[in-house]
Design a protein around this motif. Structure first.
Motif, short mmCIF file in Angstrom:
data_model
loop_
_atom_site.label_atom_id
_atom_site.label_comp_id
_atom_site.label_asym_id
_atom_site.label_seq_id
_atom_site.Cartn_x
_atom_site.Cartn_y
_atom_site.Cartn_z
N LEU A 61 0.83 -1.20 0.00
CA LEU A 61 0.00 0.00 0.00
C LEU A 61 0.87 1.26 0.00
O LEU A 61 0.60 2.21 -0.74
CB LEU A 61 -0.92 -0.01 1.22
CG LEU A 61 -1.91 1.15 1.35
CD1 LEU A 61 -2.81 1.23 0.12
CD2 LEU A 61 -2.74 1.00 2.63
N ARG A 65 1.09 4.12 -3.09
CA ARG A 65 0.82 5.54 -2.88
C ARG A 65 2.02 6.39 -3.29
O ARG A 65 1.87 7.50 -3.79
CB ARG A 65 0.45 5.79 -1.42
CG ARG A 65 -0.95 5.24 -1.09
CD ARG A 65 -1.29 5.35 0.38
NE ARG A 65 -2.69 4.97 0.62
CZ ARG A 65 -3.22 4.80 1.80
NH1 ARG A 65 -2.48 5.01 2.92
NH2 ARG A 65 -4.49 4.45 1.94
N ASP A 80 -5.48 4.42 -7.84
CA ASP A 80 -6.11 4.32 -6.52
C ASP A 80 -5.38 3.24 -5.74
O ASP A 80 -4.86 2.28 -6.33
CB ASP A 80 -7.59 3.96 -6.68
CG ASP A 80 -8.37 4.09 -5.36
OD1 ASP A 80 -7.80 4.61 -4.37
OD2 ASP A 80 -9.53 3.65 -5.33
N ASP A 82 -5.84 1.44 -1.63
CA ASP A 82 -6.45 1.53 -0.31
C ASP A 82 -6.59 0.11 0.25
O ASP A 82 -6.14 -0.87 -0.37
CB ASP A 82 -7.81 2.22 -0.38
CG ASP A 82 -8.15 2.98 0.89
OD1 ASP A 82 -7.59 2.63 1.95
OD2 ASP A 82 -8.97 3.91 0.81
N THR A 84 -9.31 -2.65 2.53
CA THR A 84 -10.56 -3.02 3.18
C THR A 84 -10.16 -3.88 4.38
O THR A 84 -8.98 -4.18 4.56
CB THR A 84 -11.46 -3.82 2.22
OG1 THR A 84 -10.91 -5.13 2.04
CG2 THR A 84 -11.59 -3.12 0.88
#
Length: 498
Positions: A61, A65, A80, A82, A84
């Motif tokens: 992650l 980014r 994108d 992210d 969960t």
């Protein structure tokens, strides 16, 4: 729709009520890759899914980014990233393209194509390292070429995080990515992979414990291209040192002298005989017999062409003579082409250039056009050139761009007496424009002379229409010459005088 699960992700799974996973593309090191649809924006995307239980999930992650902050068209963009409660997901742009393994299914690329592809990859990696990013896992599957010839690199930073690959420091990362980019060049030239990790390509041969150079694997690889790739791979080449930065590798690849035409090689690649991988195989292009036959045909064609031209010239002369006699004129009629521009002899003192950058403005461009090599246009050596990227179509009305160029910063406002631009590689259309402030778009610059200069192949001098002072000059290339099957421009030197 299937809810997302930490144990199973299947076609039809929806992530965060937005991304629908449609086609499973593969698994590696606990991560799965999918072709998906962004239902919010109704577009295809690629998605990598990593279970949060995987110890490297957080690193993935963070890497995604970081990669998302890099704006460089040579890399697939991260759109994108992210998490969960069950998975970390990374969404990237989707392009229709062919990876390097499939590109080499019919044999190696022509040296011109191989050089340009590898230089694009190495230049992109240099830009990534300047932004504090690294790839570290470059392989032939990481390299994509779109139908328009654009090169895309996949997996920047993210692939290494997924695999758990890291380096001691930035210097080690630069060296590793240099080896990767040189491996891409080696593969493009030989259809073999020089690394130890398994890929979709056959492994490169060795002479004892030493890796064979591209020239040893495939006859016809130009010497300086062979040296550049070998140095990038960390091989000793005479007294030359190894290369440990991708920017230096890109510079040497672009400077390598390569001859021949890719279309000749294409005929060989699609022929019945396939001798790729043999050290004693033929050079790039057709075999000697085919070259002799083609030379004979071209020779006869040249003879016929000369005869036809002679007949046409004789007929034209006769017509002009008759016309002159009829009109009573003692001199033939003359005409001038509006596309040709005479270059006046430059005078005045040379103005030093403080800085030079490439210019590829949006919306057509991405702001970068081999900028790492822009300094060659003002280094005082016409043998070194700034070279544009390769394009499948010409610029202008039929192309994807209006142009690309170089911006010269004179350091202060100067009276401009003349600007001499020396091009190379074939007939190039160009224009010189000026501004007293840094320009972000073409509209920020005003023409220096009377308009574009057509069909320049060598030096062309542009003078102002009136007394003019400026700090910034834009050398704007609006039509590029052919370079094999593509179009590519070269600027060897720009000289500014007061």
């Amino acid at each position: 729709m299937e809810p997302v699960s930490s144990h199973v992700v299947v076609p039809g799974t929806r992530l965060v009520d937005r991304y629908r996973l449609d086609e499973h593309l593969g698994d590696a090191d606990g991560a799965s890759t999918w072709r998906a649809r962004d239902e919010l924006l109704d577009r295809l995307v690629g998605i990598t899914v990593v279970p949060v239980a995987l110890t490297r999930a957080v690193a993935v992650l963070q890497a995604a980014r970081g990669a998302a902050a890099l704006s460089d068209a040579r890399f697939l963009r991260v759109l994108d990233a992210d998490a969960t409660p069950e998975v970390v997901y990374v969404v990237r742009e989707w392009v229709e393209a062919t990876n390097l393994v499939d590109l080499l299914a019919d044999g190696p690329l022509h040296p011109v194509e191989a050089r340009e592809l590898a230089a694009d990859v190495a230049g992109g990696l240099a830009a990534a390292h300047a932004a504090g990013l690294a790839h570290l896992c470059l392989g032939p599957e990481s390299i994509l070429r779109t139908p328009h010839g654009q090169i895309k690199v996949t997996g920047l930073a993210v692939e290494a995080a997924v695999r758990g690959v890291s380096t001691a420091d930035a210097t080690d990362a630069e060296a590793r990515d240099t080896r990767g980019a040189a491996g891409v060049a080696y593969a493009a030239l030989t259809a073999r992979w020089p690394g130890e990790e398994p890929t979709g390509l056959p492994p490169a041969p060795h002479d004892g414990a030493e890796l064979c150079t591209p020239r040893q694997v495939r006859a016809g690889v130009p010497h300086d291209l062979d040296v550049a790739v070998s140095r990038g791979l960390g091989l000793a080449v005479g007294s030359a040192s190894t290369i440990d930065h991708p920017g230096e590798l890109a510079r040497l690849l672009l400077a390598a002298h390569v001859t021949g035409r890719p279309e000749d090689h294409q005929a060989h690649r699609t022929g019945a005989d396939d001798d790729r991988g043999h050290p004693d195989g033929p050079a790039y292009g057709q075999d000697r017999g085919a070259r002799r036959s083609r030379a004979a045909v071209l020779a006869w064609a040249a003879v016929v062409l000369v005869l036809v031209i002679g007949i046409v010239l004789a007929a034209t002369t006769a017509v002009l003579t008759l016309r002159n006699r009829t009109s009573g004129s003692d001199s033939p009629t003359s005409s001038s082409s509006p596309s040709s521009t005479a270059s006046p002899s430059p005078t005045g003192n040379k103005i030093p250039v403080a800085a030079v950058t490439s210019f590829d403005p949006p919306p057509q461009g991405n702001g970068e056009e081999n900028g790492y090599a822009a300094g060659r246009a003002i280094d005082g050596n016409p043998a070194t050139t700034w070279i544009t990227k390769s394009y499948k179509n010409p610029f202008g009305r039929l192309g994807i761009k209006d142009g690309v160029g170089l911006v010269l910063d004179l350091g202060a406002v100067h009276r401009i007496g003349s600007v001499t631009v020396r091009t190379a590689g074939g007939a190039t259309d160009l224009e010189v424009l000026t501004s007293s402030a840094p320009g972000a778009t073409l509209a920020d610059f005003a023409p220096l002379g009377d308009g574009p200069v057509r069909n320049v192949d060598g030096p062309a001098t542009v003078v102002p229409r009136s007394d003019l002072s400026a700090r910034y000059l834009l050398v704007w290339l609006t039509a590029l010459p052919r370079d094999g099957v593509d179009y590519r421009g070269q600027v060897a030197e720009v000289t500014v005088r007061d």
